[in-house]
Design a protein around this motif. Structure first.
Motif, PDB file in Angstrom:
ATOM      1  N   GLN A  27       5.269   8.434   8.954  1.00 26.73           N
ATOM      2  CA  GLN A  27       5.470   9.675   8.893  1.00 26.73           C
ATOM      3  C   GLN A  27       4.579  10.414   7.697  1.00 26.73           C
ATOM      4  O   GLN A  27       4.158  11.532   7.825  1.00 26.73           O
ATOM      5  CB  GLN A  27       6.951  10.251   8.390  1.00 26.73           C
ATOM      6  N   GLY A  28       4.349   9.769   6.639  1.00 24.89           N
ATOM      7  CA  GLY A  28       3.645  10.068   5.366  1.00 24.89           C
ATOM      8  C   GLY A  28       2.220   9.515   4.969  1.00 24.89           C
ATOM      9  O   GLY A  28       1.600  10.101   4.967  1.00 24.89           O
ATOM     10  N   ILE A  29       2.319   8.110   5.009  1.00 23.63           N
ATOM     11  CA  ILE A  29       1.199   7.508   4.453  1.00 23.63           C
ATOM     12  C   ILE A  29      -0.051   7.710   5.338  1.00 23.63           C
ATOM     13  O   ILE A  29      -1.121   8.031   5.081  1.00 23.63           O
ATOM     14  CB  ILE A  29       1.325   6.218   4.061  1.00 23.63           C
ATOM     15  N   GLU A  30       0.210   7.346   6.344  1.00 24.26           N
ATOM     16  CA  GLU A  30      -0.917   7.314   7.630  1.00 24.26           C
ATOM     17  C   GLU A  30      -1.497   8.517   7.852  1.00 24.26           C
ATOM     18  O   GLU A  30      -2.741   8.569   7.646  1.00 24.26           O
ATOM     19  CB  GLU A  30      -0.244   6.457   8.985  1.00 24.26           C
ATOM     20  N   LEU A  63      -2.599  15.532   6.559  1.00 28.47           N
ATOM     21  CA  LEU A  63      -1.620  16.005   5.713  1.00 28.47           C
ATOM     22  C   LEU A  63      -1.968  16.198   4.234  1.00 28.47           C
ATOM     23  O   LEU A  63      -2.738  15.461   3.702  1.00 28.47           O
ATOM     24  CB  LEU A  63      -0.191  15.082   5.331  1.00 28.47           C
ATOM     25  N   GLU A  64      -1.588  17.280   3.693  1.00 24.66           N
ATOM     26  CA  GLU A  64      -1.587  17.555   2.177  1.00 24.66           C
ATOM     27  C   GLU A  64      -0.727  16.800   1.373  1.00 24.66           C
ATOM     28  O   GLU A  64       0.131  16.098   1.712  1.00 24.66           O
ATOM     29  CB  GLU A  64      -1.409  18.933   1.765  1.00 24.66           C
ATOM     30  N   GLU A  65      -1.236  16.678  -0.044  1.00 21.81           N
ATOM     31  CA  GLU A  65      -0.227  15.758  -0.833  1.00 21.81           C
ATOM     32  C   GLU A  65       0.991  16.169  -1.093  1.00 21.81           C
ATOM     33  O   GLU A  65       1.932  14.927  -0.742  1.00 21.81           O
ATOM     34  CB  GLU A  65      -0.983  15.729  -2.184  1.00 21.81           C
ATOM     35  N   THR A  81       8.908  10.137   1.200  1.00 19.62           N
ATOM     36  CA  THR A  81      10.368   9.894   0.571  1.00 19.62           C
ATOM     37  C   THR A  81      11.459  10.181   1.452  1.00 19.62           C
ATOM     38  O   THR A  81      12.643   9.834   1.275  1.00 19.62           O
ATOM     39  CB  THR A  81      10.389  10.612  -0.537  1.00 19.62           C
ATOM     40  N   ALA A  82      11.465  11.044   2.519  1.00 17.55           N
ATOM     41  CA  ALA A  82      12.277  11.190   3.624  1.00 17.55           C
ATOM     42  C   ALA A  82      13.173  10.097   4.255  1.00 17.55           C
ATOM     43  O   ALA A  82      14.496  10.205   3.887  1.00 17.55           O
ATOM     44  CB  ALA A  82      11.884  12.092   4.562  1.00 17.55           C
ATOM     45  N   PRO A  83      12.620   9.108   4.406  1.00 19.68           N
ATOM     46  CA  PRO A  83      13.267   7.756   4.860  1.00 19.68           C
ATOM     47  C   PRO A  83      14.139   7.122   3.905  1.00 19.68           C
ATOM     48  O   PRO A  83      15.318   6.703   4.038  1.00 19.68           O
ATOM     49  CB  PRO A  83      12.275   6.724   5.659  1.00 19.68           C
ATOM     50  N   LEU A 109       0.728  -1.167  -0.128  1.00 19.42           N
ATOM     51  CA  LEU A 109       0.283   0.181  -0.067  1.00 19.42           C
ATOM     52  C   LEU A 109       0.937   1.192   0.064  1.00 19.42           C
ATOM     53  O   LEU A 109       0.610   2.274  -0.359  1.00 19.42           O
ATOM     54  CB  LEU A 109      -0.984   0.151   1.211  1.00 19.42           C
ATOM     55  N   LEU A 110       1.964   1.233   0.675  1.00 17.90           N
ATOM     56  CA  LEU A 110       3.027   2.377   0.693  1.00 17.90           C
ATOM     57  C   LEU A 110       3.243   2.779  -0.788  1.00 17.90           C
ATOM     58  O   LEU A 110       3.544   3.770  -1.201  1.00 17.90           O
ATOM     59  CB  LEU A 110       4.036   2.071   1.765  1.00 17.90           C
TER      60      LEU A 110
END
Length: 255
Positions: free
Chosen positions: A122-125, A132-134, A142-144, A12-13
Motif C-alpha cells: 500500500q505504501g512503500i512500493e 505517491l508523495e511522502e 502505517t495504516a495496517p 527495507l520497510l
C-alpha cells in the motif's frame, strides 16, 4: 529464498518508514564537496544546513529501528510470555535468553507477515515507484499497523492515557499514532502478565503438593524446588507445553 526476500522487505520497510518521517530529506540533495563549508547553511549564519540536520535525524531514527519494531509488533508480548513459562518451570537458563528471543522474533514475523505485506503493497512500493508523495505514503504504510494495534489495544488504556495528557479522543475519532502505540504496548504487557499468571498456577500446585509430602515424611531439610523440578519438567513435556502455549498465542492473534 522466499523467506530471505520477505525478511529483506521487512527490513527495507522499517528503514523507509523511518525515512518517511522526514519528507524533506527524500528530496534534499546531498551537500556539495567543499569541506566544512559544505555542511553550513547558505545564509552566512554559521549554522548547519538543513540537509545535514535531516541526515543526523535520519541516522538517529534508524538506530531506533529495533525499538520501533518492538513497539508496533507482538514481540514484547511473546518475550514476556516465554519468560514467564521458563520461570514457572523453575529452570533459569533453559532455554537461554538468546533462544527465547529468537523464537519470539520468528513467531513475530510469522504473525506480522500479513501486516508487513500490506504496508509494503500500500505504501512503500508505490512510493518507490514514484506514484505517491511522502505524506500519503506514510499514512498508507502505517495504516495496517494501526489496524493491527487497534484490535489488540485496551480501550480503557487508550482513554486513560488520553485523559492523562489532556488530549481526549472523541467517539469514532482516530487516536494519534504515538498515543495508540503507547496504549498498545501497555495492553500487550497486561495481556502477557494475565497469561503468565495462568501458566504459573499448575506449577504452583505441583510445588505445594511436593512441599506437603516432604513435610509429611519429615524431610523438611530437603528444598522442595529440587524435588518438584523433575515433576514439573515431566508434566510440561507430557503436556507438550511449548507447542500448546505457542498455538494458543497464535490463535489469539488470528482471532
Amino acid at each position: 529464498m522466499t523467506d530471505s526476500r520477505a525478511a529483506g522487505r521487512v527490513l527495507l520497510l522499517l528503514v523507509l518508514a523511518a525515512g518517511l518521517c522526514f519528507p524533506a530529506f527524500a528530496q534534499a540533495a546531498p551537500p556539495a564537496a567543499g569541506g566544512l563549508d559544505a555542511l553550513l547553511s547558505d545564509d552566512g549564519s554559521g549554522r548547519l544546513s538543513g540537509s545535514v540536520i535531516q541526515l543526523i535525524l535520519i541516522v538517529t531514527v534508524l538506530s531506533l529501528v529495533p525499538g520501533i519494531a518492538m513497539m508496533v509488533t507482538c514481540l514484547p508480548f511473546m518475550v514476556i510470555v516465554f519468560s514467564f513459562m521458563r520461570q514457572a518451570i523453575g529452570v533459569q537458563q533453559a532455554p537461554p535468553n538468546m533462544m527465547i528471543m529468537a523464537l519470539a522474533m520468528f513467531l513475530t514475523f510469522f504473525v506480522m507477515e500479513p501486516v508487513f505485506s500490506a504496508a509494503w503493497a500500500q505504501g512503500i512500493e508505490p512510493y518507490m515507484n514514484g506514484t505517491l508523495e511522502e505524506e500519503a505514503a506514510w499514512q498508507l504504510t502505517t495504516a495496517p499497523f494501526r489496524t493491527f494495534m487497534a484490535l489488540r489495544t485496551d480501550p480503557e488504556a487508550l482513554m486513560t492515557l488520553a485523559d492523562a495528557v489532556n488530549r481526549p479522543v472523541g467517539e469514532g475519532q482516530e487516536p494519534p499514532f504515538s498515543l495508540l502505540v503507547t496504549a498498545f504496548m501497555l495492553s500487550e504487557i497486561k495481556h502477557a502478565f494475565q497469561i503468565g499468571f495462568v501458566i504459573f498456577l499448575p506449577f504452583l500446585v505441583i510445588d505445594l503438593v511436593v512441599a506437603s509430602v516432604l513435610m509429611a515424611v519429615g524431610m523438611m531439610m530437603v528444598p522442595p524446588t529440587v524435588v518438584s523440578l523433575p515433576f514439573k519438567i515431566g508434566f510440561f513435556v507430557l503436556a507438550d507445553g511449548w507447542l500448546k502455549i505457542t498455538e494458543a498465542i497464535l490463535r489469539g492473534y488470528a482471532a
